[in-house]
Design an enzyme around this catalytic site. Structure first.
Site, PDB file in Angstrom:
ATOM      1  N   SER A 187      -8.303  -3.710 -13.140  1.00 53.66           N
ATOM      2  CA  SER A 187      -8.861  -1.966 -13.385  1.00 53.66           C
ATOM      3  C   SER A 187      -8.403  -2.141 -14.284  1.00 53.66           C
ATOM      4  O   SER A 187      -7.352  -2.556 -15.105  1.00 53.66           O
ATOM      5  CB  SER A 187      -8.814  -1.850 -12.104  1.00 53.66           C
ATOM      6  OG  SER A 187      -8.154  -0.032 -11.917  1.00 53.66           O
ATOM      7  N   TYR A 243      -2.693   1.031  -6.504  1.00 51.58           N
ATOM      8  CA  TYR A 243      -3.155   0.763  -7.134  1.00 51.58           C
ATOM      9  C   TYR A 243      -2.797  -0.659  -8.538  1.00 51.58           C
ATOM     10  O   TYR A 243      -3.437  -1.491  -8.791  1.00 51.58           O
ATOM     11  CB  TYR A 243      -4.482   1.403  -6.394  1.00 51.58           C
ATOM     12  CG  TYR A 243      -5.850   1.202  -6.911  1.00 51.58           C
ATOM     13  CD1 TYR A 243      -6.972   0.145  -5.954  1.00 51.58           C
ATOM     14  CD2 TYR A 243      -6.439   1.154  -8.431  1.00 51.58           C
ATOM     15  CE1 TYR A 243      -7.771  -0.155  -6.969  1.00 51.58           C
ATOM     16  CE2 TYR A 243      -7.562   0.739  -9.093  1.00 51.58           C
ATOM     17  CZ  TYR A 243      -8.567  -0.107  -7.866  1.00 51.58           C
ATOM     18  OH  TYR A 243      -9.717  -0.501  -7.661  1.00 51.58           O
TER      19      TYR A 243
HETATM   20  N1  LIG Z   1     -15.889   0.695  -8.568  1.00 50.76           N
HETATM   21  C1  LIG Z   1     -15.046   0.298  -9.848  1.00 50.76           C
HETATM   22  O1  LIG Z   1     -14.866   2.006 -10.492  1.00 50.76           O
HETATM   23  C2  LIG Z   1     -13.628  -0.079  -9.542  1.00 50.76           C
HETATM   24  C3  LIG Z   1     -12.769  -0.156 -10.407  1.00 50.76           C
HETATM   25  C4  LIG Z   1     -12.102  -1.415 -11.101  1.00 50.76           C
HETATM   26  C5  LIG Z   1     -11.775  -2.360  -9.949  1.00 50.76           C
HETATM   27  N2  LIG Z   1     -12.513  -2.105  -9.189  1.00 50.76           N
HETATM   28  C6  LIG Z   1     -12.385  -2.923  -8.350  1.00 50.76           C
HETATM   29  O2  LIG Z   1     -13.556  -3.471  -8.127  1.00 50.76           O
HETATM   30  C7  LIG Z   1     -13.313  -4.652  -6.542  1.00 50.76           C
HETATM   31  C8  LIG Z   1     -14.685  -4.277  -5.463  1.00 50.76           C
HETATM   32  O3  LIG Z   1     -14.422  -2.977  -5.296  1.00 50.76           O
HETATM   33  P1  LIG Z   1     -16.038  -1.683  -5.386  1.00 50.76           P
HETATM   34  O4  LIG Z   1     -15.689  -1.165  -6.323  1.00 50.76           O
HETATM   35  O5  LIG Z   1     -17.150  -2.826  -5.265  1.00 50.76           O
HETATM   36  O6  LIG Z   1     -15.371  -1.118  -3.771  1.00 50.76           O
HETATM   37  P2  LIG Z   1     -16.195  -1.322  -2.414  1.00 50.76           P
HETATM   38  O7  LIG Z   1     -17.672  -0.650  -2.945  1.00 50.76           O
HETATM   39  O8  LIG Z   1     -15.005   0.033  -1.743  1.00 50.76           O
HETATM   40  O9  LIG Z   1     -16.205  -2.780  -1.456  1.00 50.76           O
HETATM   41  C9  LIG Z   1     -14.625  -2.701  -1.457  1.00 50.76           C
HETATM   42  C10 LIG Z   1     -14.798  -4.837  -0.489  1.00 50.76           C
HETATM   43  O10 LIG Z   1     -13.576  -4.562  -0.775  1.00 50.76           O
HETATM   44  C11 LIG Z   1     -14.025  -6.243   0.927  1.00 50.76           C
HETATM   45  N3  LIG Z   1     -12.581  -5.675   1.016  1.00 50.76           N
HETATM   46  C12 LIG Z   1     -11.360  -5.012   1.234  1.00 50.76           C
HETATM   47  N4  LIG Z   1     -10.290  -5.452   2.697  1.00 50.76           N
HETATM   48  C13 LIG Z   1     -10.553  -6.691   2.756  1.00 50.76           C
HETATM   49  C14 LIG Z   1     -10.246  -7.466   3.472  1.00 50.76           C
HETATM   50  N5  LIG Z   1      -9.415  -7.437   4.044  1.00 50.76           N
HETATM   51  N6  LIG Z   1     -11.146  -9.120   3.320  1.00 50.76           N
HETATM   52  C15 LIG Z   1     -12.670  -8.990   3.182  1.00 50.76           C
HETATM   53  N7  LIG Z   1     -12.665  -7.914   2.351  1.00 50.76           N
HETATM   54  C16 LIG Z   1     -12.243  -7.041   2.020  1.00 50.76           C
HETATM   55  C17 LIG Z   1     -14.659  -4.453   1.690  1.00 50.76           C
HETATM   56  O11 LIG Z   1     -15.284  -4.609   2.901  1.00 50.76           O
HETATM   57  P3  LIG Z   1     -15.233  -3.511   4.198  1.00 50.76           P
HETATM   58  O12 LIG Z   1     -17.095  -3.122   4.022  1.00 50.76           O
HETATM   59  O13 LIG Z   1     -15.029  -4.333   4.885  1.00 50.76           O
HETATM   60  O14 LIG Z   1     -14.576  -2.984   3.575  1.00 50.76           O
HETATM   61  C18 LIG Z   1     -15.600  -3.756   0.370  1.00 50.76           C
HETATM   62  O15 LIG Z   1     -16.888  -4.733   0.225  1.00 50.76           O
HETATM   63  C19 LIG Z   1     -11.951  -4.468  -5.988  1.00 50.76           C
HETATM   64  O16 LIG Z   1     -11.305  -5.186  -6.401  1.00 50.76           O
HETATM   65  C20 LIG Z   1     -11.741  -2.792  -6.897  1.00 50.76           C
HETATM   66  O17 LIG Z   1     -10.122  -2.360  -6.800  1.00 50.76           O
HETATM   67  C21 LIG Z   1     -13.679  -0.841  -8.467  1.00 50.76           C
END
Ligand SMILES: NC(=O)c1ccc[n+]([C@@H]2O[C@H](COP(=O)([O-])OP(=O)(O)OC[C@H]3O[C@@H](n4cnc5c(N)ncnc54)[C@H](OP(=O)(O)O)[C@@H]3O)[C@@H](O)[C@H]2O)c1
Length: 319
Positions: A187, A243
Site C-alpha cells: 500500500s 495498517y
Molecule cells: N483498495 C485499495 O485502495 C487498496 C490500496 C492499497 C492496498 N490495498 C490492498 O489490496 C488488498 C485487497 O484489498 P481490496 O481493496 O480488494 O479489499 P476488500 O474488497 O476488502 O478485499 C479484502 C479481501 O481479503 C479477504 N480477507 C480478509 N481477511 C482474511 C483472512 N483472514 N483470510 C482470508 N481472506 C481474508 C476478504 O475476505 P472476506 O470477503 O471474507 O472478508 C476479501 O476477500 C489488501 O491487501 C489491501 O490492503 C488496497
C-alpha cells in the site's frame, strides 16, 4: 494382477500429464475486490487459478460469477483463512497431492483494522489527494477509530497471514516448473516517508539489518505503544497506524524473501487507490485496474525484477 497395477500406474501418469497445468496460481482473498480481478486476469492469461476465500459460500459464488460472466473454466475454489493454521495446511496438502508444485502466489487478503463511522466519513467528503497525501489524519480523528484489537487483527492478517501462507507454500513454489513468483500486496501507506521516527526509517531502508524475529519484535513494540497511547510520542505513523506498519513490514518481508530465494521473482505492489470495501468505497479506480500491477508481477519473465516495490504497474519508491 501385475498387468492391472501397471495399467493403473500408466493411467495415473497420463492423467497427471493432462491435468497438471503449466502455470498454477494461488490468490488469497480472491472472493471480492482486487483479488477477484487478479483471479480473472490470470485465468484469461491461461493460468490455472486456485481462488481462495475464508468463507466457502462467498468463494464458490465468486468462482461461479467468473465462470458465468467471463466464461472461464480454469478457476478452482479452495477454502483458505490465512489466520487459521489448519486451513493453511489443508490448502498446502491439497496442492501437494493434486499438483505437486505451485508457480504463482498472490498474497492479496488484507484488512484495514479500523472502525469507521461511514456516514461521518461521507459527510467529510475528503478528496482523494488529501487521502493519499496522508494529510487527512486530523480530519479522520473522529470518524476512523484505531482500537488495539483492530490493530492486532490488522497486523495478524496483513503480515503474519501473508508469512504463514508463504511459508506453507514455499516448498511447492520451489517445485515450480515455470519459475516461481510471489506477489505481496502492499500500500502507499507502506512508503517510509510516512514513518516519522527518523532512526527507524533509516534502519527500515537497510534490509540487511532485518529478519523475521527483529520485525516481529518491532511490531510488538508498536502494538504496546498503541495500547498505551504513545504513538505520536514514539514517532510511529498516526494515520491508519496498524495498517501502515503492517504494510511497511510486508515490504521488508518481501525484500528478505527475495534475498533468500534469488531464483524466484518476489515483489510487492501498491494496487492504486481502488474502490473496494477496505476503504469504504472511497477509492477512485475500479478493481480491474487495481489488479493490473499484481498480474504483471505474477507473470514476470525469468529476468524480471525481484525484491522491488511497484506502484501499480511501475517501479515505485517505498524505501
Ligand atoms: N483498495 C485499495 O485502495 C487498496 C490500496 C492499497 C492496498 N490495498 C490492498 O489490496 C488488498 C485487497 O484489498 P481490496 O481493496 O480488494 O479489499 P476488500 O474488497 O476488502 O478485499 C479484502 C479481501 O481479503 C479477504 N480477507 C480478509 N481477511 C482474511 C483472512 N483472514 N483470510 C482470508 N481472506 C481474508 C476478504 O475476505 P472476506 O470477503 O471474507 O472478508 C476479501 O476477500 C489488501 O491487501 C489491501 O490492503 C488496497
Amino acid at each position: 494382477m501385475q498387468e492391472n497395477s501397471y495399467c493403473s500406474r500408466l493411467e495415473a501418469v497420463s492423467r497427471d500429464h493432462e491435468t497438471i497445468p503449466e502455470r498454477l496460481a494461488v490468490v488469497t482473498g480472491g472472493n471480492r475486490g482486487i483479488g477477484l480481478e487478479v483471479c480473472r486476469h490470470l485465468a484469461v492469461q491461461g493460468v490455472t487459478v486456485i481462488l481462495t476465500a475464508r468463507n466457502e459460500n462467498r468463494g464458490k459464488d465468486a468462482v461461479e460469477s467468473l465462470g458465468h460472466g467471463s466464461n472461464l473454466s480454469n478457476i478452482i475454489f479452495h477454502q483458505l483463512d490465512i489466520l487459521d493454521n489448519d486451513s493453511v495446511s489443508s490448502l498446502a496438502q491439497h496442492i501437494e497431492t493434486r499438483y505437486g508444485k505451485l508457480d504463482i502466489l498472490v498474497n492479496n487478503a488484507g484488512v484495514g483494522g479500523v472502525e469507521v463511522d461511514q456516514d461521518g466519513l461521507r459527510a467529510l467528503n475528503i478528496d482523494p489527494n488529501t487521502w493519499l497525501s496522508g494529510k487527512a489524519a486530523n480530519l479522520l480523528e473522529h470518524v476512523v477509530v484505531q482500537t488495539y484489537d483492530g490493530a492486532v487483527k490488522c497486523v495478524d492478517t496483513n503480515y503474519y497471514g501473508c508469512k504463514w501462507v508463504t511459508e506453507a507454500l514455499l516448498p511447492l513454489l520451489k517445485q515450480s516448473t515455470s519459475g516461481a513468483r510471489i506477489v505481496n500486496t502492499s500500500s502507499l501507506r507502506s512508503e517510509l516517508k510516512r514513518m516519522p521516527n527518523e532512526k527507524l526509517r533509516d534502519e527500515l531502508r537497510n534490509v540487511d539489518l532485518w529478519d523475521e524475529n527483529r520485525m516481529e519484535a518491532m511490531l510488538d513494540e508498536f502494538l504496546e505503544d498503541l495500547k498505551h497511547g504513545r504513538l505520536e510520542e514514539r514517532g510511529w505513523p498516526t494515520m491508519l497506524p496498524a495498517y501502515s506498519m503492517s504494510k511497511m513490514v510486508v515490504n521488508l518481508y518481501t525484500r528478505i524473501l527475495a534475498k533468500r530465494h534469488p531464483g524466484m521473482r518476489i515483489n510487492c505492489v501498491h494496487p492504486g487507490f481502488v474502490k473496494t470495501e477496505i476503504n469504504w468505497n472511497t477509492g477512485v479506480i475500479p478493481p480491474e485496474e487495481g489488479a493490473r500491477g499484481a498480474v504483471k508481477l505474477a507473470l514476470l519473465p525469468d529476468d524480471g525484477p525481484t525484491g522491488c516495490y511497484f506502484d501499480q504497474t511501475d517501479l515505485g519508491v517505498a524505501w
